[in-house]
Design a protein around this motif. Structure first.
Motif, mmCIF file in Angstrom:
data_model
loop_
_atom_site.group_PDB
_atom_site.id
_atom_site.type_symbol
_atom_site.label_atom_id
_atom_site.label_comp_id
_atom_site.label_asym_id
_atom_site.label_seq_id
_atom_site.Cartn_x
_atom_site.Cartn_y
_atom_site.Cartn_z
ATOM 1 N N ILE A 267 121.857 -27.230 87.573
ATOM 2 C CA ILE A 267 122.236 -28.602 88.479
ATOM 3 C C ILE A 267 123.529 -28.258 89.213
ATOM 4 O O ILE A 267 124.486 -28.106 88.599
ATOM 5 C CB ILE A 267 122.030 -29.804 87.522
ATOM 6 N N THR B 286 113.471 -30.880 93.467
ATOM 7 C CA THR B 286 113.337 -32.365 92.920
ATOM 8 C C THR B 286 113.324 -33.150 94.229
ATOM 9 O O THR B 286 114.647 -33.322 94.901
ATOM 10 C CB THR B 286 114.621 -32.688 91.954
ATOM 11 N N ASP C 222 118.135 -30.459 94.427
ATOM 12 C CA ASP C 222 117.835 -31.712 94.263
ATOM 13 C C ASP C 222 118.295 -32.615 95.453
ATOM 14 O O ASP C 222 119.459 -32.423 95.836
ATOM 15 C CB ASP C 222 118.600 -32.207 93.000
ATOM 16 N N GLU C 223 117.351 -33.152 95.988
ATOM 17 C CA GLU C 223 117.512 -33.864 97.350
ATOM 18 C C GLU C 223 118.443 -35.127 97.283
ATOM 19 O O GLU C 223 119.157 -35.508 98.080
ATOM 20 C CB GLU C 223 116.461 -34.188 98.032
ATOM 21 N N TYR C 224 118.781 -35.455 95.749
ATOM 22 C CA TYR C 224 119.771 -36.380 95.752
ATOM 23 C C TYR C 224 121.110 -36.127 96.379
ATOM 24 O O TYR C 224 121.907 -36.990 96.881
ATOM 25 C CB TYR C 224 119.945 -36.886 94.427
ATOM 26 N N LEU D 277 117.674 -23.934 92.139
ATOM 27 C CA LEU D 277 117.148 -25.375 92.068
ATOM 28 C C LEU D 277 117.908 -26.158 93.040
ATOM 29 O O LEU D 277 119.027 -26.250 92.888
ATOM 30 C CB LEU D 277 117.300 -25.958 90.434
ATOM 31 N N LYS E 161 124.404 -35.195 84.722
ATOM 32 C CA LYS E 161 123.443 -34.176 84.537
ATOM 33 C C LYS E 161 122.981 -34.146 83.080
ATOM 34 O O LYS E 161 122.145 -33.222 82.837
ATOM 35 C CB LYS E 161 123.840 -32.848 85.265
ATOM 36 N N ARG F 34 126.822 -32.349 89.917
ATOM 37 C CA ARG F 34 126.499 -33.721 89.216
ATOM 38 C C ARG F 34 127.238 -33.292 88.010
ATOM 39 O O ARG F 34 126.810 -33.603 86.587
ATOM 40 C CB ARG F 34 125.093 -33.733 88.801
ATOM 41 N N THR G 65 120.776 -37.143 86.507
ATOM 42 C CA THR G 65 119.561 -36.128 87.033
ATOM 43 C C THR G 65 118.170 -36.224 86.623
ATOM 44 O O THR G 65 117.975 -36.626 85.472
ATOM 45 C CB THR G 65 120.053 -34.701 87.111
ATOM 46 N N GLN G 66 117.276 -36.116 87.460
ATOM 47 C CA GLN G 66 115.799 -35.923 86.905
ATOM 48 C C GLN G 66 115.574 -34.594 86.188
ATOM 49 O O GLN G 66 116.377 -33.537 86.466
ATOM 50 C CB GLN G 66 114.677 -36.050 88.186
ATOM 51 N N GLU H 141 113.600 -36.022 97.380
ATOM 52 C CA GLU H 141 113.975 -37.682 97.269
ATOM 53 C C GLU H 141 113.757 -37.989 98.927
ATOM 54 O O GLU H 141 114.605 -37.075 99.503
ATOM 55 C CB GLU H 141 115.365 -37.723 96.809
ATOM 56 N N HIS I 141 116.745 -42.233 99.111
ATOM 57 C CA HIS I 141 118.018 -41.762 99.101
ATOM 58 C C HIS I 141 119.123 -42.881 99.568
ATOM 59 O O HIS I 141 120.250 -42.934 98.933
ATOM 60 C CB HIS I 141 118.129 -40.591 99.965
#
Length: 467
Positions: A169, A23, A63-65, A61, A176, A172, A41-42, A25, A30
């Motif tokens: 995830i 995912t 997520d660049e967040y 997985l 999430k 989060r 979360t996406q 970002e 950011h």
């Protein structure tokens, strides 16, 4: 479908193929999002992970967040979902993974709207919705006969879908919880690309399956990632009725015209709704008419928002600046309107001419697009077009000023005093947005190379900036 067979993937020592789902970002978005308290979360990549057979694939997985991309590690397959402002960032990421021997799959909104462009940056391209094409690809990739392009040829059913892999995830614990119940929107706003992305009209997921999905969440609070949760009234009633016994707390996106239905609002609150995101976009009927959104009843905003508050639900409003009817006083007028209405929170954006939309085509035809770099099309950090009644710098500066004033202590207290809804939660969300504001707002990064973009904005495999 004109698809060619790609080379078989490089084998690793493990029998299972190593799959990385990303995912993305980009760093600039950011900076806008990283300190907000309500960034759920996406759902795309956890959802796609639900289709994966773990006897054949080892899944990771990222997520660049809140995570770094593991560029130094070996993967058989890297799948990245691409939206328009992230496209250059994703293309650079894809180039690095491909240089390291991984096969790269790209999909998502931008890949669907600009497939020929995206195809040059990946080994496998997904156009449109992937409920049918993604599982087919995973089987073919594992057998070494995956094709280079997979097109969604018909709107897929939303029945019998897998539960998203929320266990993948990381870090989060409170944000999430996300789920979707419907897909699409019944309206056709000219700045929105939903009609270009989804082939079908408004579709719903079986209520029993949505409830089963929600019951797997460990979070009490969650969001519906639906484009218009009230898009089908009867379905919304059935879902919220089934949701009541779960005693969860949730938020959803709806259109303001549907909020005239007091029965829907009453049931939403009984089912645990605490926030509704509503795309007001503008307080000018003229501006809304210019983008095919006249169904937003500006003259009834006050009554409808008061009705929502009376049912104990907060309003997070979407507001867009930069319509052709907007002049320099639009920012102060919007602030006064938000404060007088007691709007609890605002997601403010600069009008963004997303590819495939009527707004984009009109601005391209008229030579009003400033730049050919998709990273400027995020609606938060840049202005990508020449406004009609102000300069691009004036638009960006006014947008930033509005955000600072809206989330100032004076405005927060003034709005909460009018709303008087979910006071503690409301205050925390406002403070989170205030905390996320830049301490030294940057000037608008407006391209000085005015003029329409080239026909193909992003050159293949170029690495103009560091990831």
């Amino acid at each position: 479908m004109n698809a060619t067979t790609s080379n078989p993937p490089r084998a690793l020592s493990s029998e299972r193929k190593h799959l990385l789902l990303v995912t993305p970002e980009n760093p600039e978005i950011h900076q806008v999002r990283r300190r907000q308290l309500n960034n759920f979360t996406q759902l795309t990549m956890p959802y796609l992970a639900g289709f994966v057979d773990e006897t054949r694939y080892q899944i990771e997985l990222v997520d660049e967040y809140n995570q770094r991309i593991p560029h130094g590690r070996a993967f058989d397959l890297v799948a990245i979902t691409v939206n328009t402002p992230n496209a250059p960032h994703c293309y650079r990421m894809a180039a690095r993974f491909r240089a390291g021997g991984a096969r790269v799959a790209l999909g998502g909104p931008h890949a669907t709207l600009r497939p020929d462009e995206a195809a040059r940056h990946c080994d496998h391209l997904f156009v449109g919705e992937a409920e049918e094409t993604w599982p087919r690809f995973l089987d073919e990739f594992d057998r070494g006969c995956a094709r280079s392009r997979y097109d969604c040829e018909r709107p897929p059913s939303l029945e019998g879908l897998p539960i998203p892999r929320r266990d993948l995830i990381r870090r989060r614990p409170f944000t999430k919880g996300a789920v979707f119940a419907t897909r699409g929107c019944p309206y056709r706003c000219s700045y929105c690309n939903l009609k270009q992305i989804y082939q079908g009209g408004f579709r719903t997921r079986p209520v029993t399956e949505v409830i089963a999905d929600i019951q797997t969440m460990t979070n009490r609070h969650f969001v519906f990632w639906d484009d218009n949760f009230f898009g089908d009234r009867d379905y919304a009633i059935d879902l919220m009725t089934a949701l009541k016994p779960l005693r969860r707390r949730w938020a959803a996106q709806v259109s303001i015209d549907r909020c005239a239905d007091e029965g829907l609002l009453r049931l939403a609150r009984e089912a645990g709704c605490v926030y509704l995101f509503i795309g007001l976009e503008s307080f000018s009927a003229e501006s809304l008419a210019s983008v095919n959104k006249s169904f937003n009843p500006v003259t009834r905003y006050a009554d409808l928002i008061r009705l929502i508050h009376r049912h104990g639900i907060c309003v997070q409003a979407g507001v867009i600046f930069g319509f052709d009817t907007d002049s320099l006083d639009v920012f102060d007028r919007a602030l006064r309107a938000c404060e007088s209405l007691g709007i609890d929170g605002v997601t403010a954006s600069v009008l963004t001419p997303l590819p495939g939309t009527p707004v984009y085509e009109e601005m391209k035809r008229d030579g009003r697009l400033i730049t050919d770099d998709w990273s400027w099309f995020d609606g938060k950090t840049r202005v990508a077009f020449r406004p009609a009644r102000m300069t691009a710098d004036e638009l960006f500066s006014g947008y930033q000023r509005f955000r600072r004033q809206f989330y100032s202590p004076r405005s927060i207290l003034k709005r909460i005093a009018v709303s008087r809804t979910n006071l503690i939660h409301n205050l925390l969300v406002n403070l989170g947005y205030r905390w996320s504001l830049p301490t030294n707002p940057r000037a608008s990064r407006v391209s000085r190379q005015y003029g329409p973009p080239a026909a193909d904005p992003v050159q293949p495999c170029s690495l103009p900036r560091a990831v």
